[in-house]
Write a protein that holds these residues in place. Sequence first.
Motif, PDB file in Angstrom:
ATOM      1  N   TRP A  21       0.904  -1.353  -0.161  1.00  0.00           N
ATOM      2  CA  TRP A  21      -0.022   0.099  -0.266  1.00  0.00           C
ATOM      3  C   TRP A  21       0.832   1.319  -0.042  1.00  0.00           C
ATOM      4  CZ3 TRP A  21      -4.233  -0.808  -1.962  1.00  0.00           C
ATOM      5  CH2 TRP A  21      -5.445  -1.756  -1.462  1.00  0.00           C
ATOM      6  N   ASN A  37      -9.120  11.636   0.441  1.00  0.00           N
ATOM      7  CA  ASN A  37     -10.228  10.782  -0.147  1.00  0.00           C
ATOM      8  C   ASN A  37      -9.662  10.493  -1.513  1.00  0.00           C
ATOM      9  OD1 ASN A  37     -11.708  11.031   1.962  1.00  0.00           O
ATOM     10  ND2 ASN A  37     -12.755  12.760   1.402  1.00  0.00           N
ATOM     11  N   ALA A  40      -7.392   7.383  -1.506  1.00  0.00           N
ATOM     12  CA  ALA A  40      -8.361   6.055  -1.026  1.00  0.00           C
ATOM     13  C   ALA A  40      -9.096   5.634  -2.303  1.00  0.00           C
ATOM     14  CB  ALA A  40      -8.957   6.594   0.279  1.00  0.00           C
ATOM     15  N   SER A  46      -8.414   0.925   2.296  1.00  0.00           N
ATOM     16  CA  SER A  46      -9.259   1.234   3.191  1.00  0.00           C
ATOM     17  C   SER A  46      -8.933   2.621   4.153  1.00  0.00           C
ATOM     18  CB  SER A  46      -9.493   0.034   4.453  1.00  0.00           C
ATOM     19  OG  SER A  46      -8.146  -0.181   5.124  1.00  0.00           O
ATOM     20  N   ARG A  47      -9.574   3.307   4.662  1.00  0.00           N
ATOM     21  CA  ARG A  47      -9.394   4.503   5.239  1.00  0.00           C
ATOM     22  C   ARG A  47      -8.344   4.192   6.464  1.00  0.00           C
ATOM     23  NH1 ARG A  47     -12.195   8.582   3.550  1.00  0.00           N
ATOM     24  NH2 ARG A  47     -12.262  10.042   5.117  1.00  0.00           N
ATOM     25  N   ASP A  48      -8.428   3.172   7.230  1.00  0.00           N
ATOM     26  CA  ASP A  48      -7.427   3.023   8.259  1.00  0.00           C
ATOM     27  C   ASP A  48      -6.150   2.508   7.893  1.00  0.00           C
ATOM     28  OD1 ASP A  48      -8.894   0.528   7.586  1.00  0.00           O
ATOM     29  OD2 ASP A  48      -8.685  -0.283   9.641  1.00  0.00           O
ATOM     30  N   VAL A  49      -6.236   1.980   6.941  1.00  0.00           N
ATOM     31  CA  VAL A  49      -4.850   1.344   6.560  1.00  0.00           C
ATOM     32  C   VAL A  49      -4.098   2.668   5.869  1.00  0.00           C
ATOM     33  CG1 VAL A  49      -3.653  -0.147   4.852  1.00  0.00           C
ATOM     34  CG2 VAL A  49      -5.522  -1.102   6.177  1.00  0.00           C
ATOM     35  N   THR A  51      -4.550   5.859   6.566  1.00  0.00           N
ATOM     36  CA  THR A  51      -4.118   6.488   7.719  1.00  0.00           C
ATOM     37  C   THR A  51      -3.066   6.107   8.237  1.00  0.00           C
ATOM     38  OG1 THR A  51      -6.415   7.107   8.221  1.00  0.00           O
ATOM     39  CG2 THR A  51      -4.794   7.409  10.105  1.00  0.00           C
ATOM     40  N   THR A  52      -2.618   5.059   8.343  1.00  0.00           N
ATOM     41  CA  THR A  52      -1.421   4.309   9.057  1.00  0.00           C
ATOM     42  C   THR A  52      -0.505   4.546   8.010  1.00  0.00           C
ATOM     43  OG1 THR A  52      -2.648   2.650  10.314  1.00  0.00           O
ATOM     44  CG2 THR A  52      -0.556   2.170   9.876  1.00  0.00           C
ATOM     45  N   ARG A  53      -0.640   4.196   6.742  1.00  0.00           N
ATOM     46  CA  ARG A  53       0.724   4.277   5.830  1.00  0.00           C
ATOM     47  C   ARG A  53       0.813   5.976   5.741  1.00  0.00           C
ATOM     48  NH1 ARG A  53       0.032   0.160   7.096  1.00  0.00           N
ATOM     49  NH2 ARG A  53       0.097  -1.763   6.055  1.00  0.00           N
ATOM     50  N   ARG A  55       0.767   8.145   7.866  1.00  0.00           N
ATOM     51  CA  ARG A  55       1.302   8.774   9.028  1.00  0.00           C
ATOM     52  C   ARG A  55       2.915   8.065   9.044  1.00  0.00           C
ATOM     53  NH1 ARG A  55      -1.514   6.101  12.871  1.00  0.00           N
ATOM     54  NH2 ARG A  55      -3.059   7.651  12.850  1.00  0.00           N
TER      55      ARG A  55
END
Length: 108
Positions: A21, A37, A40, A46-49, A51-53, A55
């Motif tokens: 990702w 957005n 994504a 996915s939004r949570d993945v 966000t993590t990537r 960050r």
Amino acid sequence: MPAADRPHSVANALAVVGEHWSLLVLQEVFFGVRRFNRIAANTGISRDVLTTRLRKLVERGVLSKELYEAHPPRYEYTLTEAGRDLQPVLLALTEWGDRHAPQGLPPT
């Protein structure tokens, strides 16, 4: 040279950008897609993945984030110098994929 004496440059680089990702996120930013957005939507992440990537890429100095809306806080992501230095890597992966990977939709 014994393995213990070799530099771990490839492993270190993969720890920063080697995850599937992360490379797709970087590809989007290279194409000029800067907002969460759109990244994504274009990658299917996915939004949570995502966000993590994002960050992780910011923390590791590959991307920077800039506030473009205060309420709610929204950011645009841009390449840092380290991120721009990945351009030849992404181009090489693109060329390799064009020549050696099956065409069509990416694997899931």
